[in-house]
Design an enzyme around this catalytic site. Structure first.
Site, mmCIF file in Angstrom:
data_model
loop_
_atom_site.group_PDB
_atom_site.id
_atom_site.type_symbol
_atom_site.label_atom_id
_atom_site.label_comp_id
_atom_site.label_asym_id
_atom_site.label_seq_id
_atom_site.Cartn_x
_atom_site.Cartn_y
_atom_site.Cartn_z
ATOM 1 C CG ASP A 67 82.074 -57.750 106.550
ATOM 2 O OD1 ASP A 67 81.229 -58.195 108.115
ATOM 3 O OD2 ASP A 67 83.180 -58.614 106.588
ATOM 4 C CG ASN A 92 68.137 -64.104 108.486
ATOM 5 O OD1 ASN A 92 68.021 -65.664 108.399
ATOM 6 N ND2 ASN A 92 68.665 -64.615 107.272
ATOM 7 C CE1 TYR A 157 74.994 -71.540 113.733
ATOM 8 C CE2 TYR A 157 73.546 -72.846 115.013
ATOM 9 C CZ TYR A 157 73.577 -72.065 114.407
ATOM 10 O OH TYR A 157 72.262 -71.439 113.630
ATOM 11 C CB ALA A 159 78.707 -70.548 122.983
HETATM 12 N N1 LIG Z 1 70.052 -73.602 107.646
HETATM 13 C C1 LIG Z 1 70.562 -74.412 109.037
HETATM 14 O O1 LIG Z 1 69.985 -74.992 109.124
HETATM 15 C C2 LIG Z 1 69.734 -73.102 110.155
HETATM 16 C C3 LIG Z 1 69.150 -73.765 111.160
HETATM 17 C C4 LIG Z 1 68.504 -73.172 112.234
HETATM 18 C C5 LIG Z 1 68.812 -71.393 112.624
HETATM 19 N N2 LIG Z 1 69.645 -70.859 111.201
HETATM 20 C C6 LIG Z 1 70.270 -69.795 111.603
HETATM 21 O O2 LIG Z 1 69.200 -69.061 109.964
HETATM 22 C C7 LIG Z 1 70.878 -67.797 109.405
HETATM 23 C C8 LIG Z 1 70.410 -67.823 108.017
HETATM 24 O O3 LIG Z 1 70.873 -68.651 107.385
HETATM 25 P P1 LIG Z 1 70.824 -69.369 106.399
HETATM 26 O O4 LIG Z 1 70.599 -71.285 106.718
HETATM 27 O O5 LIG Z 1 69.480 -68.613 105.856
HETATM 28 O O6 LIG Z 1 71.886 -69.271 105.845
HETATM 29 P P2 LIG Z 1 72.483 -69.150 104.338
HETATM 30 O O7 LIG Z 1 71.698 -69.940 103.787
HETATM 31 O O8 LIG Z 1 74.661 -69.877 104.486
HETATM 32 O O9 LIG Z 1 72.564 -67.563 104.609
HETATM 33 C C9 LIG Z 1 73.893 -66.696 105.675
HETATM 34 C C10 LIG Z 1 73.279 -65.144 105.627
HETATM 35 O O10 LIG Z 1 74.060 -64.443 106.250
HETATM 36 C C11 LIG Z 1 75.057 -63.081 105.488
HETATM 37 N N3 LIG Z 1 76.261 -63.132 106.422
HETATM 38 C C12 LIG Z 1 77.311 -64.032 106.680
HETATM 39 N N4 LIG Z 1 78.074 -63.643 107.421
HETATM 40 C C13 LIG Z 1 77.151 -61.894 107.359
HETATM 41 C C14 LIG Z 1 78.541 -60.657 107.201
HETATM 42 N N5 LIG Z 1 79.500 -60.941 108.436
HETATM 43 N N6 LIG Z 1 77.802 -59.763 106.932
HETATM 44 C C15 LIG Z 1 76.750 -59.372 106.399
HETATM 45 N N7 LIG Z 1 76.272 -60.552 106.357
HETATM 46 C C16 LIG Z 1 76.604 -61.587 106.496
HETATM 47 C C17 LIG Z 1 75.005 -64.096 104.457
HETATM 48 O O11 LIG Z 1 75.478 -63.379 103.215
HETATM 49 P P3 LIG Z 1 76.786 -62.845 102.462
HETATM 50 O O12 LIG Z 1 77.166 -64.206 102.240
HETATM 51 O O13 LIG Z 1 76.754 -62.517 100.862
HETATM 52 O O14 LIG Z 1 77.936 -61.316 103.291
HETATM 53 C C18 LIG Z 1 73.411 -65.011 103.489
HETATM 54 O O15 LIG Z 1 72.886 -64.092 103.605
HETATM 55 C C19 LIG Z 1 71.360 -68.048 110.866
HETATM 56 O O16 LIG Z 1 71.744 -67.261 111.598
HETATM 57 C C20 LIG Z 1 71.374 -69.406 110.791
HETATM 58 O O17 LIG Z 1 72.256 -69.938 112.584
HETATM 59 C C21 LIG Z 1 69.907 -71.827 110.316
#
Ligand SMILES: NC(=O)c1ccc[n+]([C@@H]2O[C@H](COP(=O)([O-])OP(=O)(O)OC[C@H]3O[C@@H](n4cnc5c(N)ncnc54)[C@H](OP(=O)(O)O)[C@@H]3O)[C@@H](O)[C@H]2O)c1
Length: 265
Positions: A67, A92, A157, A159
């Site tokens: 975490d 990421n 978000y 911010a």
């Molecule tokens: N999807 C979109 O529309 C979008 C658009 C622009 C930017 N992004 C950015 O892209 C990145 C990845 O997003 P995604 O769409 O792949 O989201 P996602 O499918 O929800 O994946 C988020 C990841 O972050 C991990 N995570 C969350 N809290 C954590 C913690 N406290 N410690 C360790 N790991 C943690 C989760 O793993 P666990 O739950 O197993 O910990 C998961 O692997 C993010 O930074 C997001 O802001 C996403």
């Protein structure tokens, strides 16, 4: 000059998520050594099993459940990264935040800021001595288009992602002349489990374009390879980011559909 991914040892946070898993597949395909980080050990192990393994180099993919909002989690990643001589950190991991500011409670705001901004800063600081000891290294922060162009409903978000971009820019300039390059990638809406149904409804109402996670992974690998400072996905988004950077108030009137979508109208 960017990196030759075949010779990279990469720490990838958020590896179990939609974008993270796509990035893990792409990096594995490119021959990089991987340390996959997330909280859910089962999801990480399942992903690791699907990745190409190189029989001659059996330890190309490792997983670490941590975490990142805890100091124990950051320290666990630091230890393994150092042992693996990691030369790339991809920050990421992230959590979503959506809604009118007055509808968000303290715990939600703190969780978003801690996960999206404080954790990458602390993890980067922890890994930096090891990265500086490599011949060529990178910290790639996954931000968002919303880290340059803020929309109604995304005050918290945005911010976090504006903050991550500021962190990236300052650190990049601080580390000029060292082996460590700092980069920022700004995806637009991406099809993963990240966005709650109300965000998907908002995106539909406002006509947001949606990318596949493999598109984001391809852009991320390209950024590591070419070494550019930052990149945003989507031509209209790139243009909007430029205009917003020059004259943000000029765009204030353009987001009535977003305000209406936010209020459910
Ligand atoms: N999807 C979109 O529309 C979008 C658009 C622009 C930017 N992004 C950015 O892209 C990145 C990845 O997003 P995604 O769409 O792949 O989201 P996602 O499918 O929800 O994946 C988020 C990841 O972050 C991990 N995570 C969350 N809290 C954590 C913690 N406290 N410690 C360790 N790991 C943690 C989760 O793993 P666990 O739950 O197993 O910990 C998961 O692997 C993010 O930074 C997001 O802001 C996403």
């Amino acid at each position: 000059m960017g990196l030759d991914l075949k010779h990279c040892s990469v720490v990838l946070t958020g590896a179990s998520g939609g974008i993270g898993a796509a990035v893990a597949r792409a990096l594995s395909g490119a021959g990089a050594r991987l340390l996959l980080v997330g909280r859910d050990a089962g999801r990480l192990a399942a992903l690791a099993r699907t990745l190409e393994t190189h029989p001659d180099q059996p330890r190309r993919v490792e997983v670490l459940a941590a975490d990142l909002t805890t100091s124990a989690g950051v320290e666990a990643v630091r230890r393994v990264a150092l042992a693996r001589r990691a030369n790339v950190l991809v920050n990421n991991a992230g959590v979503a935040s959506f809604g009118r500011l007055d509808a968000l409670d303290d715990a939600h705001i703190l969780q978003a800021v801690t996960t999206n901004l404080v954790a990458p800063m602390l993890l980067t600081r922890a890994l930096l001595p090891g990265l500086l000891a490599q011949r060529s290294a990178a910290v790639l922060n996954v931000g968002s288009v919303l880290g340059r162009l803020a929309l109604p409903g995304f005050s918290v978000y945005s911010a976090t992602k504006f903050g991550l971009r500021g962190f990236s820019e300052a650190l990049r300039r601080e580390l000029i002349g060292t082996p460590v390059r700092v980069q920022y990638l700004g995806p637009r809406v991406t099809e993963t489990g990240f966005n709650a149904p109300e965000v998907e409804a908002y995106n539909r109402k406002t006509g947001a374009a949606v990318d596949h996670p493999d598109d984001v992974a391809a852009a991320l690998l390209q950024l590591l390879r070419d070494g550019a400072a930052e990149r945003f996905l989507g031509l209209p988004e790139k243009l909007a980011v430029c205009v917003n950077g020059l004259a943000p108030a000029a765009l204030d009137g353009a987001f009535k559909p977003h305000r209406l979508a936010l209020s459910g109208a």
